[in-house]
Design an enzyme around this catalytic site. Sequence first.
Site, PDB file in Angstrom:
ATOM      1  NE  ARG A 168      71.539  75.548  32.411  1.00 10.51           N
ATOM      2  CZ  ARG A 168      71.260  74.764  31.357  1.00 10.51           C
ATOM      3  NH1 ARG A 168      71.982  74.873  30.250  1.00 10.51           N
ATOM      4  NH2 ARG A 168      70.297  73.879  31.426  1.00 10.51           N
ATOM      5  CG  ASP A 449      66.612  70.795  28.603  1.00 13.96           C
ATOM      6  OD1 ASP A 449      66.449  70.705  27.366  1.00 13.96           O
ATOM      7  OD2 ASP A 449      67.717  71.016  29.115  1.00 13.96           O
TER       8      ASP A 449
END
Length: 543
Positions: A168, A449
């Site tokens: 990603r 996150d």
Amino acid sequence: MSVTIVPGVSILASVTPAQSQILSPEAIQFVAKLHRAFNPTRKALLQRRALRQRNIDIGQLPDFLPETAAIRENDTWRGAYPAPGLVDRRVEITGPVDRKMVINALNSGASTYMADFEDSNAPTWENNIDGQLNLRDANYRTIAYTNPANGKNYTLRKDGKLATLIVRPRGWHLEEAHLLIDGEPCSASIFDFGLYFFHNAKKTIEIGIGPYFYLPKMESHLEARLWNDIFNVSQDIIGLPRGTIRATVLIETILAAFEMDEIIYELREHSSGLNCGRWDYIFSVIKKFRHNKNFVLPNRSDVTMTVPFMDAYVRLLIKTCHRRGVHAMGGMAAQIPIKNDPKANQIALDKVRADKLREVKAGHDGTWVAHPDLVKIAMEIFNENLKTPNQIFVRREDVNVTALDLLNTNVPGSITEAGIRSNISVGLTYMESWLRGLGCVPIHNLMEDAATAEISRSQLWQWAKHHARTDENKTVTPEYLLKLLDDEVAKIEKKLGPEKFNATKYPQAERYFASQITGKDYAEFLTTLLYPEIISAQDKPKL
């Protein structure tokens, strides 16, 4: 420090001998070609985002696009057939690109591993370039790590049962300030994608998979089109057939939810499906409609996957993906084992089981976990309920989701002081860790996150903006939130002691966090707000 490797390109950071293997003249030239060709379009699309936001701020609500109705209504087109290593994706593990994590994730028994340069990675220069080294070594099967604290060695398992690697890159809104191309910072998306693709594309094919990606934070099919153009040019440059790359798009913005068909269509030969990026999706709903009091949400803990707007989003995503022959991936289980409290650990694991059972029963083809210990649990649930490699054949033709369904934020729940304090604790603690270069942080027995920090500060901003009232009949004001912030910081300082506290990044984190919770100033992303702070002083570019 400024290093010029190819004409027009400067690296504003120190480069170790190992890192120079990634930052070779050929690789930098490749990244520069992509940036020069596509950065103007990226900038134009970001301006388009800003225009759409202004329209939303004055009351215009999103809807399915009339100009792309023909794409949605056409039943004949399909995405790409699943590529090698992506047919069965029932459990995906995600995490940052540090060396130990890469090894453990590939060894975890998960179907795939999403190596993350985005929300679980604080984008220091060292994290980004060393992460590229780690992924290259993983693909060449040479990666190893020795823990300096205890001497424990980590290597890839020898039985060949490794998770398929998916990468990603950072989102379109971010830049890599350490690499200047013709005097401007390189697109972080192009930087992360370009370096990985250049060094690994052919090797991944050699080992039986391919160059696979997760694409974050998109808000329109035009942004997917830009990725598709980059994929085509990149494959042409290094001599790979078009369609070799595969990409899964995270539907983690409310605007992208209205363009799922179109996003798959733009990526057709490169598409490997969509993913329910649940935490960023909640953040996006709050952010996009933050000026509209009708979209005020209760405590984060009340915004579950079964509330109306989240349930509609999931059902539409599964139906859309399966109609187009591609994977519909479920969301993250962020729980981590609670080793010193068996009862609390059992409650947490039961939540994981219930969440994964809901996903597989709904029609998802796979799911995400954040910790290796959860791979077995998620795998057991999917194995018991999914007897085929995927369930793309489950068409969900019973589903009919309208624009109003996607916007139905009538969520039962309340705002409490405990919820406010939880948001402050999560947001502040995450920001402090991020400023120290850590993007994946255990907080309150969850692996957090950037997305959950974004929810935390955005909810506080929203509640202050609209003077929400708590269950305790207290009006949420900027003054009230700043007082609670001071309280939470004082608790941390007392727990750590003055000397340890002063060695942390909490003072900086508190300053930034305070600026984002008063209902006035609002940064588009915390990562862009904080990024200048993590650029090392000796290498700091002029932004």
